[in-house]
Each structure stands twice: as C-alpha cells, then as structure tokens.
Scaffold this motif. Structure first.
Motif, PDB file in Angstrom:
ATOM      1  N   GLY A   1      34.380  49.982  30.074  1.00  0.00           N
ATOM      2  CA  GLY A   1      33.766  50.870  31.058  1.00  0.00           C
ATOM      3  C   GLY A   1      33.077  50.117  32.169  1.00  0.00           C
ATOM      4  O   GLY A   1      33.696  49.339  32.883  1.00  0.00           O
ATOM      5  N   GLU A   2      31.755  50.335  32.270  1.00  0.00           N
ATOM      6  CA  GLU A   2      30.957  49.736  33.338  1.00  0.00           C
ATOM      7  C   GLU A   2      31.037  48.205  33.355  1.00  0.00           C
ATOM      8  O   GLU A   2      31.020  47.583  34.397  1.00  0.00           O
ATOM      9  CB  GLU A   2      29.479  50.158  33.150  1.00  0.00           C
ATOM     10  N   GLN A   3      31.111  47.635  32.143  1.00  0.00           N
ATOM     11  CA  GLN A   3      31.066  46.171  32.060  1.00  0.00           C
ATOM     12  C   GLN A   3      32.437  45.516  32.255  1.00  0.00           C
ATOM     13  O   GLN A   3      32.570  44.303  32.113  1.00  0.00           O
ATOM     14  CB  GLN A   3      30.481  45.724  30.711  1.00  0.00           C
ATOM     15  N   ALA A   4      33.448  46.293  32.570  1.00  0.00           N
ATOM     16  CA  ALA A   4      34.806  45.755  32.669  1.00  0.00           C
ATOM     17  C   ALA A   4      34.881  44.586  33.642  1.00  0.00           C
ATOM     18  O   ALA A   4      35.633  43.635  33.432  1.00  0.00           O
ATOM     19  CB  ALA A   4      35.768  46.848  33.097  1.00  0.00           C
ATOM     20  N   PHE A   5      34.052  44.656  34.720  1.00  0.00           N
ATOM     21  CA  PHE A   5      34.140  43.605  35.742  1.00  0.00           C
ATOM     22  C   PHE A   5      33.805  42.222  35.175  1.00  0.00           C
ATOM     23  O   PHE A   5      34.272  41.210  35.656  1.00  0.00           O
ATOM     24  CB  PHE A   5      33.233  43.956  36.935  1.00  0.00           C
ATOM     25  N   LEU A   6      32.969  42.218  34.107  1.00  0.00           N
ATOM     26  CA  LEU A   6      32.623  40.931  33.498  1.00  0.00           C
ATOM     27  C   LEU A   6      33.882  40.234  32.990  1.00  0.00           C
ATOM     28  O   LEU A   6      34.057  39.030  33.148  1.00  0.00           O
ATOM     29  CB  LEU A   6      31.642  41.135  32.339  1.00  0.00           C
ATOM     30  N   LEU A   7      34.765  41.013  32.371  1.00  0.00           N
ATOM     31  CA  LEU A   7      36.013  40.442  31.869  1.00  0.00           C
ATOM     32  C   LEU A   7      36.923  40.025  33.014  1.00  0.00           C
ATOM     33  O   LEU A   7      37.647  39.048  32.922  1.00  0.00           O
ATOM     34  CB  LEU A   7      36.738  41.462  30.989  1.00  0.00           C
ATOM     35  N   LYS A   8      36.832  40.798  34.111  1.00  0.00           N
ATOM     36  CA  LYS A   8      37.723  40.500  35.226  1.00  0.00           C
ATOM     37  C   LYS A   8      37.285  39.265  35.992  1.00  0.00           C
ATOM     38  O   LYS A   8      38.020  38.749  36.831  1.00  0.00           O
ATOM     39  CB  LYS A   8      37.825  41.711  36.152  1.00  0.00           C
ATOM     40  N   LEU A   9      36.052  38.787  35.732  1.00  0.00           N
ATOM     41  CA  LEU A   9      35.640  37.531  36.359  1.00  0.00           C
ATOM     42  C   LEU A   9      36.497  36.380  35.839  1.00  0.00           C
ATOM     43  O   LEU A   9      36.667  35.371  36.506  1.00  0.00           O
ATOM     44  CB  LEU A   9      34.160  37.257  36.078  1.00  0.00           C
ATOM     45  N   ASN A  10      37.020  36.547  34.646  1.00  0.00           N
ATOM     46  CA  ASN A  10      37.986  35.584  34.125  1.00  0.00           C
ATOM     47  C   ASN A  10      39.260  35.740  34.963  1.00  0.00           C
ATOM     48  O   ASN A  10      39.913  36.772  34.923  1.00  0.00           O
ATOM     49  CB  ASN A  10      38.248  35.922  32.651  1.00  0.00           C
ATOM     50  N   PRO A  11      39.626  34.717  35.751  1.00  0.00           N
ATOM     51  CA  PRO A  11      40.706  34.917  36.722  1.00  0.00           C
ATOM     52  C   PRO A  11      42.064  35.247  36.082  1.00  0.00           C
ATOM     53  O   PRO A  11      42.959  35.716  36.777  1.00  0.00           O
ATOM     54  CB  PRO A  11      40.764  33.583  37.467  1.00  0.00           C
ATOM     55  N   VAL A  12      42.200  35.014  34.794  1.00  0.00           N
ATOM     56  CA  VAL A  12      43.476  35.328  34.147  1.00  0.00           C
ATOM     57  C   VAL A  12      43.601  36.840  33.923  1.00  0.00           C
ATOM     58  O   VAL A  12      44.697  37.398  33.969  1.00  0.00           O
ATOM     59  CB  VAL A  12      43.605  34.563  32.808  1.00  0.00           C
ATOM     60  N   THR A  13      42.451  37.497  33.702  1.00  0.00           N
ATOM     61  CA  THR A  13      42.464  38.930  33.389  1.00  0.00           C
ATOM     62  C   THR A  13      43.200  39.785  34.433  1.00  0.00           C
ATOM     63  O   THR A  13      44.126  40.513  34.075  1.00  0.00           O
ATOM     64  CB  THR A  13      41.021  39.433  33.209  1.00  0.00           C
ATOM     65  N   PRO A  14      42.828  39.701  35.722  1.00  0.00           N
ATOM     66  CA  PRO A  14      43.519  40.557  36.696  1.00  0.00           C
ATOM     67  C   PRO A  14      45.024  40.316  36.720  1.00  0.00           C
ATOM     68  O   PRO A  14      45.793  41.252  36.962  1.00  0.00           O
ATOM     69  CB  PRO A  14      42.883  40.146  38.034  1.00  0.00           C
ATOM     70  N   ILE A  15      45.435  39.092  36.453  1.00  0.00           N
ATOM     71  CA  ILE A  15      46.872  38.801  36.491  1.00  0.00           C
ATOM     72  C   ILE A  15      47.576  39.491  35.324  1.00  0.00           C
ATOM     73  O   ILE A  15      48.587  40.172  35.505  1.00  0.00           O
ATOM     74  CB  ILE A  15      47.128  37.274  36.441  1.00  0.00           C
ATOM     75  N   LEU A  16      47.012  39.335  34.126  1.00  0.00           N
ATOM     76  CA  LEU A  16      47.636  39.956  32.953  1.00  0.00           C
ATOM     77  C   LEU A  16      47.648  41.477  33.092  1.00  0.00           C
ATOM     78  O   LEU A  16      48.659  42.132  32.839  1.00  0.00           O
ATOM     79  CB  LEU A  16      46.891  39.553  31.672  1.00  0.00           C
ATOM     80  N   GLU A  17      46.516  42.040  33.523  1.00  0.00           N
ATOM     81  CA  GLU A  17      46.466  43.499  33.665  1.00  0.00           C
ATOM     82  C   GLU A  17      47.375  43.963  34.789  1.00  0.00           C
ATOM     83  O   GLU A  17      48.004  45.020  34.687  1.00  0.00           O
ATOM     84  CB  GLU A  17      45.015  43.941  33.890  1.00  0.00           C
ATOM     85  N   GLY A  18      47.441  43.140  35.848  1.00  0.00           N
ATOM     86  CA  GLY A  18      48.351  43.471  36.938  1.00  0.00           C
ATOM     87  C   GLY A  18      49.783  43.527  36.449  1.00  0.00           C
ATOM     88  O   GLY A  18      50.542  44.433  36.804  1.00  0.00           O
TER      89      GLY A  18
END
Lengths: 257, 395
Positions: free
Chosen positions: A195-212
C-alpha cells in the motif's frame, strides 16, 4: 571507450568462452539456462500458492505468469552479480600477464548471463503462447526494460569485480546479498501489497523493472514511467560512476590481485 | 609515425613487501594514516621498496633492444610498465603504435577449449581481430604442427604442445612494438631455435623489439643495443657487447672467502695477457689465475677447472693432477697460486667457469665455486655449437 571498441572482438570471444565453458562437459548443456530459473519459478509458485491460501482465494494462471516473468530476470540479476564478482580474480593470469582493457571481464560475464536470459525468455515465450497469455504492442517495452537492467548490472559488475579484486570481502558480501535480496525485491510478491509503503520497495532500482515487465507481458499495460525513469537514472549513474572508478584503480590491478 | 617507438621517462615504481591489506579491517587503519599524512607523500613506508628508480630510456622505431640484469633487477617490471599491465608510481611511459607481448603465452589458453577454439581466444587476447585470425589460421596451425590435435581440448595437451600452440599464435600477431620476456627458456632445442629465428624475422621486417633474457648469447645475437639494470636503476645503456661485458664483469666481482672450509678457492681472475678480461675472440689465449687459501694443513690438493655453456653442458674440464702437474700441500694461512693457460677455440657464446679443489685419492671435494667467472667469446664467423673449427669456404 575507443579502446573498448578496438577490443570488441575480444569482448565477443570472452563472452563466447564463458558461455562455452559453462556448458562443456555437462549432459544437459544449455538446458541449464532454463532449469536454473525454473527452480526459482517453482519456489515462486509455491509462495504464491501459500499467499493465495492465506487470502482464501484460488491461484490463477496470472499468478504463475507474473512470478515467471519476474523470476527469470531475477535469475539474471543474481547470476550476473555472482559471476562478475569473481570475473577478474578468476582471470588473474590474464590480468597480470597481458594488457587489455580489463572491463572486458565483467562485461563478458554480464553478456554471457544475458545469453542465458535470452534462452530462458525464448522458452518462456513458447510456454506463454501455449497458455494463451496473448500478445500486444506493450511487449515492445521488454527491450528498454531489459536494457536498463543490463546497464544496471554492468555498473554493479564493474564495481564488485574491481572491489573483490582488492578485498575478497566484497565477494562474500555479494554472496550474502544475492541470497537475501529476493526478500527486498518483489519477485514472489507485488509491491502493491504494501500500500502506502510500496515506494520504499520501488527505491530498489530492480523493482520497477521487474514490475514493469510483469505489467507489460502479463497484463498488457505500460509500465509506470516515473519509476522506470528513476531506475534508468540510477542505472546510468551507477554505470558511469563505476566505470570511472574502475578506470581509476585499473593500473594497480596487476599488483594487488 | 614518430621516430621514437617507446619512451620511458624518469619512471619510479614502488612495491609493497608482504601482504597487501586483504581485508577491510586492515584497510581502515591504513586509510586513516594516509589521510593523516595528507595524501601525496611519495616517501617509502617501512614495508615498501623501489622496484625501479629514475629509469629513463627511449627506443627508436625498428630498433632491437635487450634488457639484462640479475634476478630482481627490475627487468620484468619494466616490461609490465611498457605493456600497460601496471602503471608507474611517478614518471611516464609512452608507446607509439600497437604493442604486443610474448610473455608466457600459455596464460590465455583455456584448458577446456579445443586447440582451434584457443587459437581464436588467444589471438583476440593478444589484440588481433577475428578476421585476421581467420586469414592466418592455416599458417598458425602449420607453424604449430598440431593439425591432428586441433579438436582436442588443450587440457589433454603436453606442456610442449601447450607452448607450441601459444607461440604459434603470438608469432602471427604483427605489432609495431613487440615485447619479449624470457620465452626462449621454454620448450626444447628445436622450439628455441624456432623462436630465435622468428624473432630475427620480426626484427628484419622492421618491428621494434624489446627483449628481456638471461640468455646472453641470444641477446647479443638479436640486439645491437642493450640496457643493464641493477637494483631498479639503469646502470649502462649502449652497445650490446659492451654492456654484456660490463654485466659479466660485475657478476664475477665478489671475493670468495670461506672460513669454515679446510682449503678454499679465495680468488679467480681471468686475464688476457696482463690485464683482467672476460671478453675474448675465438682462438684467444686466456689465463685463469686461481688463488687457493687454507685454514688448516692439507696435502694432495688438486685444482680442477671446468667450463659450462649457457645451458649447463660441460664444455671442458681438467685439473692439475690430470695434467700431470701434481698437487698442492698447504700450511694453515698459506696461499698458493695456480695458473692455467687456455686456448679458447670456442663458438660464439657465454661460458661459465667453475673452479674446484679435490683430493683424488680419498675422493674428497674441499670447495667448488661455480660460476666463479663468466666468459663471453665472440667471433666474426657465424659458427653454431660449442667448438670452433674456424671454417672457411674454399674457392
């Protein structure tokens, strides 16, 4: 940079060598490029299954698909880091005897893992088309997304390869990191679950790529441009800084290895 | 293309003794001291030493230069700086044109790959393009004489085959500057001659060659100019024969004293006429003057001398007893002199002189000094082998 261009044949040969020796004298050969991520996918499916049970709903095909789409590039990340961290040390005889631009070694290490990623992707595509996931123009996003991932891995590779040349500690740090990093990266789960804290995980630069990747391939939606740009900037910055650092310490490689 | 192919200017190179810090725990204190000392302090800490000090030389295009010196003189360090494997601590090294090295060429071979695959691998490692290798592939294979084993993994090769494969590839790189480190010490006689022949071809074709070797004969053969290094400094730079003579003279300079032995060889001087000399022409007469000292009374001591060539083969040996001149009887503290006159009917090369003290009837060896001097024999004729038969072609 010019020099690297002059040595492009060597980069190609080193990549080819790394791929070649990895599968020599093994019965399954290139099949390992599929089997390794398959094991991660298997673990992912298990986790998904447990999560589905907890939320009292049944698991669907999309769950399996997202896990697969994210697990395969994750296997690439893990293998690249492992392989680059020892790429200079294991070529010590070459590093100390013959001159060449030394970034060839970590680059070839990433490139040979990219080969495995490609093989696994081909197999996955075949499975997906059989399972009826479908295709759309959104699939074109795969190339820039993987591109960003490669830039990031090259940057980290340059960093850990030269780091572990001077201090073997780096090699062990990398080992521990790649073992536990899967908990800090949404491979088996989605960052949205926080939820609200999702951005913390997205600070890991690999996260947006995998989710993308899972958004484009499984759900045929474009990735979140903001976070992808963030990953891209982090990747390019890491790569640039690592390259400068690598070149700065390169003259002392031969005597410190 | 500039006239100068290689330039080394005021190069200093610092090395550390013992372990370099291998863990973070060692690094942090050292970083702290480095910051405290305010960074750029060129002075040596107690664990450091200079491998090279103020080394300066230039090599013109098309020149073949030998670098000689005792072990640890800094020869290999110079080569590593030239090839760019290492950087100098201060000073600068510049290379004009492409540079390739013949330094333990086996290094790039991968044991799991076949001969064919390895040719491409080391070829690119040595700076060749793939299409160049493809073009020269047959030539390389023919040179190596390994046609039958091309598809065998290199790990099943013998060490000789290893060396042949490595050299064959390296031999077909065509750099502007070639750097060679002791490759002539590997392989059998045939292989070595092939190497020397190949080096000559490269020099004839106009490449610049820097050649490091203990093989003085090969250095004198291949190079007109020579640089003598001693403990990291350039001691002499000039005509190859003069520099080699200087090097040999320095090697024999030590006075031999041994207080524990009953009798010992205290001094060996090689002369030509009245002056001390280590460089001769074939057919010259040399005088070997051996001084024997005694710590306790000894009788029936025979003085034996022998010469060995570069590879350790005994070329000649004799002794006072075998020459019918009897033996020495010495009182404690006494010194005796024995002089041999030798006609040096030898082929071109370096010969090492050994001196021994024997008592033949009880088969006891009191002392052996080898090499107590190294002679260099020169000849205008290109005579190979050991003996010189002064050949002439008759009309």
């Amino acid at each position: 940079m010019n020099e690297l261009l002059r040595y492009r044949d060597l980069l190609w040969m080193m990549t080819w060598r790394d791929i070649r020796i990895k599968y020599k004298q093994s019965i399954l050969g290139v099949m390992w490029a599929v089997l390794m991520p398959a094991i991660i996918v298997g673990a992912g499916i298990l986790v998904k299954f447990a999560l589905a049970r907890l939320s009292a709903r049944s698991m669907d095909l999309q769950d399996v698909a997202t896990v697969s789409v994210k697990a395969i590039p994750w296997a690439f990340v893990v293998a690249s880091l492992r392989f680059t961290s020892t790429s200079l040390i294991s070529n010590a005889t070459l590093v100390t005897k013959i001159y060449m631009p030394r970034e060839i070694f970590p680059l070839a290490a990433v490139a040979s893992q990219l080969f495995d990623l490609t093989v696994a992707c081909v197999v996955l595509t075949a499975i997906f088309s059989a399972a009826g996931i479908g295709a759309s123009w959104q699939l074109l996003w795969i190339l820039p997304l993987v591109g960003v991932l490669v830039i990031l891995m090259v940057g980290l590779g340059l960093l850990v390869s030269s780091g572990s040349l001077f201090f073997r500690d780096v090699k062990y740090i990398v080992e521990v990191l790649v073992t536990f990093a899967i908990f800090f990266t949404p491979v088996f789960y989605d960052s949205e679950m926080f939820g609200e804290q999702a951005f913390l995980l997205k600070l890991n630069p690999v996260t947006p790529i995998l989710e993308g990747l899972s958004r484009t391939v499984v759900f045929h939606r474009p990735p979140e441009i903001f976070w992808i740009s963030y990953s891209f900037i982090v990747a390019v910055a890491t790569c640039g800084a690592s390259y400068l650092l690598f070149k700065k310490v390169e003259p002392s490689f031969a005597e410190c290895i | 293309m500039p006239e100068i192919a290689l330039g080394v200017h005021h190069v200093y190179k610092k090395f550390r003794k013992g372990e370099v810090y291998d863990t973070l725990r060692d690094l942090i204190p050292s970083l702290v001291t480095r910051v405290m000392r305010n960074g750029s302090n060129p002075a040596l800490s107690n664990r450091e030493f200079w491998a090279l000090q103020d080394v300066t030389f230039e090599v013109k295009r098309g020149e073949a230069v030998g670098i000689i010196g005792h072990n640890g003189a800094g020869k290999s360090t110079v080569l590593k700086l030239l090839t760019g494997i290492m950087g100098p601590t201060t000073g600068n090294v510049c290379v004009h044109g492409s540079l390739s090295s013949l330094i333990e060429i086996g290094a790039g071979l991968h044991p799991d790959l076949t001969g064919r695959e390895n040719i491409y691998l080391i070829g690119t490692v040595l700076g060749m393009r793939r299409h160049q290798i493809k073009r020269k592939f047959d030539e390389i294979v023919a040179f190596s004489e390994l046609e039958e084993f091309l598809d065998t993994p290199v790990k099943r090769y013998s060490s000789g085959m290893h060396a042949r494969l490595g050299f064959s590839v390296a031999a077909h790189v065509e750099p502007d500057v070639l750097v060679v480190d002791e490759v002539l010490s590997v392989g059998d006689y045939v292989f070595q001659s092939k190497c020397i022949q190949h080096m000559k071809d490269i020099i004839r074709r106009g490449a610049t060659v820097v050649f490091v070797s203990h093989h003085l004969k090969a250095v004198a053969d291949l190079c007109h100019r020579c640089i003598l290094l001693d403990r990291g400094r350039v001691l002499k730079d000039g005509d190859a024969n003069l520099v080699i003579r200087e090097y040999l003279a320095r090697g024999a300079e030590k006075t031999l004293e041994d207080t524990d032995k009953e009798v010992y060889v205290s001094r060996v001087v090689v002369r030509s006429g009245d002056r001390e000399c280590l460089r001769f022409d074939a057919g010259d007469v040399s005088i070997v003057d051996v001084e024997v000292g005694a710590n306790s009374a000894c009788s029936k001591v025979a003085v034996a001398i022998h010469l060995r060539d570069e590879v350790g083969l005994e070329v000649f040996s004799t002794s006072t007893e075998r020459l019918g001149k009897g033996t020495l009887t010495l009182k404690p503290g006494e010194r005796a002199h024995v002089r041999f006159r030798l006609h040096l009917h030898l082929a071109r090369g370096t010969y090492h002189l050994g001196v021994a003290l024997y008592r033949y009837d009880i088969e006891k060896r009191y002392d052996l000094k080898f090499p107590s001097a190294s002679l260099y024999v020169g000849d205008v004729r290109d005579v190979r082998g050991i003996a010189n038969l002064y050949p002439e072609v008759l009309e």
